[in-house]
Design a protein around this motif. Structure first.
Motif, PDB file in Angstrom:
ATOM      1  N   UNK A  84      45.385  32.232  62.919  1.00  0.00           N
ATOM      2  CA  UNK A  84      44.833  32.982  61.775  1.00  0.00           C
ATOM      3  C   UNK A  84      45.256  32.350  60.453  1.00  0.00           C
ATOM      4  N   UNK A  85      46.391  31.691  60.466  1.00  0.00           N
ATOM      5  CA  UNK A  85      46.884  31.027  59.263  1.00  0.00           C
ATOM      6  C   UNK A  85      46.202  29.681  59.038  1.00  0.00           C
ATOM      7  N   UNK A  86      46.060  28.885  60.089  1.00  0.00           N
ATOM      8  CA  UNK A  86      45.569  27.516  59.912  1.00  0.00           C
ATOM      9  C   UNK A  86      44.054  27.391  60.031  1.00  0.00           C
ATOM     10  N   UNK A  87      43.392  28.400  60.656  1.00  0.00           N
ATOM     11  CA  UNK A  87      41.928  28.400  60.750  1.00  0.00           C
ATOM     12  C   UNK A  87      41.360  29.708  60.191  1.00  0.00           C
ATOM     13  N   UNK A  88      41.605  30.023  58.941  1.00  0.00           N
ATOM     14  CA  UNK A  88      41.172  31.332  58.417  1.00  0.00           C
ATOM     15  C   UNK A  88      39.667  31.530  58.486  1.00  0.00           C
ATOM     16  N   UNK A  89      38.889  30.425  58.480  1.00  0.00           N
ATOM     17  CA  UNK A  89      37.430  30.553  58.498  1.00  0.00           C
ATOM     18  C   UNK A  89      36.928  31.166  59.802  1.00  0.00           C
ATOM     19  N   UNK A  90      37.705  31.071  60.878  1.00  0.00           N
ATOM     20  CA  UNK A  90      37.304  31.653  62.151  1.00  0.00           C
ATOM     21  C   UNK A  90      37.511  33.171  62.186  1.00  0.00           C
ATOM     22  N   UNK A  91      38.350  33.690  61.306  1.00  0.00           N
ATOM     23  CA  UNK A  91      38.793  35.080  61.434  1.00  0.00           C
ATOM     24  C   UNK A  91      38.370  35.974  60.269  1.00  0.00           C
ATOM     25  N   UNK A 183      38.090  25.571  68.250  1.00  0.00           N
ATOM     26  CA  UNK A 183      37.623  26.868  68.743  1.00  0.00           C
ATOM     27  C   UNK A 183      38.120  27.115  70.158  1.00  0.00           C
ATOM     28  N   UNK A 184      38.128  26.069  70.980  1.00  0.00           N
ATOM     29  CA  UNK A 184      38.626  26.211  72.346  1.00  0.00           C
ATOM     30  C   UNK A 184      40.111  26.544  72.354  1.00  0.00           C
ATOM     31  N   UNK A 185      40.877  25.912  71.464  1.00  0.00           N
ATOM     32  CA  UNK A 185      42.305  26.215  71.371  1.00  0.00           C
ATOM     33  C   UNK A 185      42.521  27.693  71.057  1.00  0.00           C
ATOM     34  N   UNK A 186      41.724  28.228  70.130  1.00  0.00           N
ATOM     35  CA  UNK A 186      41.853  29.645  69.772  1.00  0.00           C
ATOM     36  C   UNK A 186      41.515  30.517  70.978  1.00  0.00           C
ATOM     37  N   UNK A 187      40.433  30.180  71.651  1.00  0.00           N
ATOM     38  CA  UNK A 187      40.009  30.966  72.810  1.00  0.00           C
ATOM     39  C   UNK A 187      41.049  30.934  73.924  1.00  0.00           C
ATOM     40  N   UNK A 188      41.531  29.728  74.247  1.00  0.00           N
ATOM     41  CA  UNK A 188      42.404  29.553  75.411  1.00  0.00           C
ATOM     42  C   UNK A 188      43.862  29.884  75.093  1.00  0.00           C
ATOM     43  N   UNK A 189      44.383  29.302  73.999  1.00  0.00           N
ATOM     44  CA  UNK A 189      45.799  29.447  73.693  1.00  0.00           C
ATOM     45  C   UNK A 189      46.097  30.674  72.836  1.00  0.00           C
ATOM     46  N   UNK A 190      45.098  31.118  72.043  1.00  0.00           N
ATOM     47  CA  UNK A 190      45.299  32.302  71.218  1.00  0.00           C
ATOM     48  C   UNK A 190      44.964  33.577  71.963  1.00  0.00           C
ATOM     49  N   UNK A 191      43.718  33.665  72.423  1.00  0.00           N
ATOM     50  CA  UNK A 191      43.290  34.869  73.146  1.00  0.00           C
ATOM     51  C   UNK A 191      43.627  34.810  74.626  1.00  0.00           C
ATOM     52  N   UNK A 192      44.044  33.651  75.092  1.00  0.00           N
ATOM     53  CA  UNK A 192      44.508  33.543  76.472  1.00  0.00           C
ATOM     54  C   UNK A 192      43.416  33.694  77.518  1.00  0.00           C
ATOM     55  N   UNK A 280      46.129  41.028  59.293  1.00  0.00           N
ATOM     56  CA  UNK A 280      47.492  40.937  58.780  1.00  0.00           C
ATOM     57  C   UNK A 280      48.412  40.201  59.759  1.00  0.00           C
ATOM     58  N   UNK A 281      47.924  39.967  60.973  1.00  0.00           N
ATOM     59  CA  UNK A 281      48.745  39.354  62.018  1.00  0.00           C
ATOM     60  C   UNK A 281      48.666  37.831  61.915  1.00  0.00           C
ATOM     61  N   UNK A 282      49.195  37.305  60.814  1.00  0.00           N
ATOM     62  CA  UNK A 282      49.238  35.861  60.619  1.00  0.00           C
ATOM     63  C   UNK A 282      50.699  35.456  60.446  1.00  0.00           C
ATOM     64  N   UNK A 283      50.928  34.175  60.206  1.00  0.00           N
ATOM     65  CA  UNK A 283      52.300  33.696  60.071  1.00  0.00           C
ATOM     66  C   UNK A 283      52.527  33.079  58.699  1.00  0.00           C
ATOM     67  N   UNK A 284      53.762  33.120  58.263  1.00  0.00           N
ATOM     68  CA  UNK A 284      54.213  32.357  57.106  1.00  0.00           C
ATOM     69  C   UNK A 284      55.030  31.202  57.665  1.00  0.00           C
ATOM     70  N   UNK A 285      54.420  30.023  57.686  1.00  0.00           N
ATOM     71  CA  UNK A 285      55.048  28.889  58.347  1.00  0.00           C
ATOM     72  C   UNK A 285      56.386  28.498  57.701  1.00  0.00           C
ATOM     73  N   UNK A 286      56.546  28.821  56.423  1.00  0.00           N
ATOM     74  CA  UNK A 286      57.783  28.472  55.732  1.00  0.00           C
ATOM     75  C   UNK A 286      58.968  29.293  56.222  1.00  0.00           C
TER      76      UNK A 286
END
Length: 308
Positions: A84-91, A183-192, A280-286
């Protein structure tokens, strides 16, 4: 949860909850509660998580999608928040009915699941050309994934991509390998979502080019589950016929009726509010403890509750 809550759109087998929990050694209430508590406690210790108050049902589904492993659930949840942080356009939260691409490239999870508790996803490509690429479809698809994450309880997904009415060469022009891989990474690794089978319906000789693009973004294991069908008869060997829409020879409502019903759910005030909350479920990488740009979320105490 004691039972899977009744849903307005998707349905379950009578033994889904018991079957899936048992295969991951989570059949007793104490085991699933212990797993949720471990995941909940870990979330509270993650300074880079901007949302920490996930519902217990959501966390249970995350554990189930992760094959009953709290360790894997941590990785999955961290990755989805990171995406959600690195691909905001998808969400981005949209009224799904305004996404123009879905008139040409449609897709929907079918209401009934297979006997072994897999969900079927059916997409129809009717486009003769794509003026704006595939980004609207990705947004639409991830809205659907959010719904499945919030409501479903399944082993994985069987994907059917119907290209019989599409201009395959025009589709090939907009298949960007980088976007597809993201998109595949989000589907597989994000949504499992575990892909149990990937089936193409087409009689076009140009389809080999599309298949080769997909093989570039899938693992060898998933690529081995990729099959092309020139008729519905061979598809029925892998997907239960009765579960398909009536124009596919099944006993379900038409594809259009099923998708329209799903769009009602996705456009509802309740689900839109849910999407806004989950944004709101994103990360602050810092704020990561090990600031390497992409941590797998394995800090803290955890216990693996099943052998993967």
């Amino acid at each position: 949860m004691d039972t899977i809550p009744k849903d307005n759109f998707i349905e379950f087998n009578t033994n889904t909850l018991e079957f899936i929990r048992k295969q991951y050694d989570l059949e007793t209430p104490e085991r699933i509660e212990e797993a949720i508590n471990l995941l909940e406690d870990w979330i509270k210790k993650q300074p880079h998580f901007m949302k920490k108050d996930f519902s217990r049902d959501y966390l249970e589904r995350t554990i189930i999608i992760s094959k009953g492993s709290v360790e894997r659930a941590k990785i999955k949840l961290d990755r989805l928040c990171t995406f959600r942080t690195i691909y905001p356009e998808f969400f981005e939260v949209h009224d799904v009915r305004t996404l123009k691409t879905i008139n040409d490239l449609q897709g929907v999870f079918l209401p009934k699941m297979t006997s072994d508790h897999y969900r079927i996803y059916l997409a129809k490509n009717k486009a003769k050309c794509f003026e704006k690429g595939l980004h609207d479809f990705y947004r639409y698809f991830f809205m659907q994934c959010e719904y499945i994450q919030a409501h479903d309880y399944c082993n994985g997904v069987v994907v059917i991509l119907d290209f019989r009415d599409a201009n395959v060469m025009e589709t090939l022009k907009v298949l960007n390998v980088t976007d597809m891989r993201n998109a595949l990474d989000v589907m597989k690794d994000g949504y499992g979502m575990r892909i149990n089978g990937l089936h193409f319906l087409t009689d076009s000789k140009a389809m080999d080019a599309i298949v080769n693009v997909f093989k570039q973004v899938f693992s060898a294991k998933v690529a081995g589950r990729l099959l092309t069908h020139t008729s519905l008869d061979t598809l029925y060997q892998y997907v239960p016929k009765d579960l398909l829409p009536k124009e596919y020879g099944g006993k379900e409502k038409s594809f259009t009726e099923i998708q329209d019903n799903f769009l009602v759910e996705l456009a509802s005030k309740e689900f839109t509010a849910y999407l806004n909350e989950m944004s709101k479920a994103y990360t602050n990488q810092d704020l990561r403890r090990d600031n390497d740009g992409y941590d797998l979320g394995l800090q803290g105490s955890f216990r693996t509750l099943s052998v993967d």
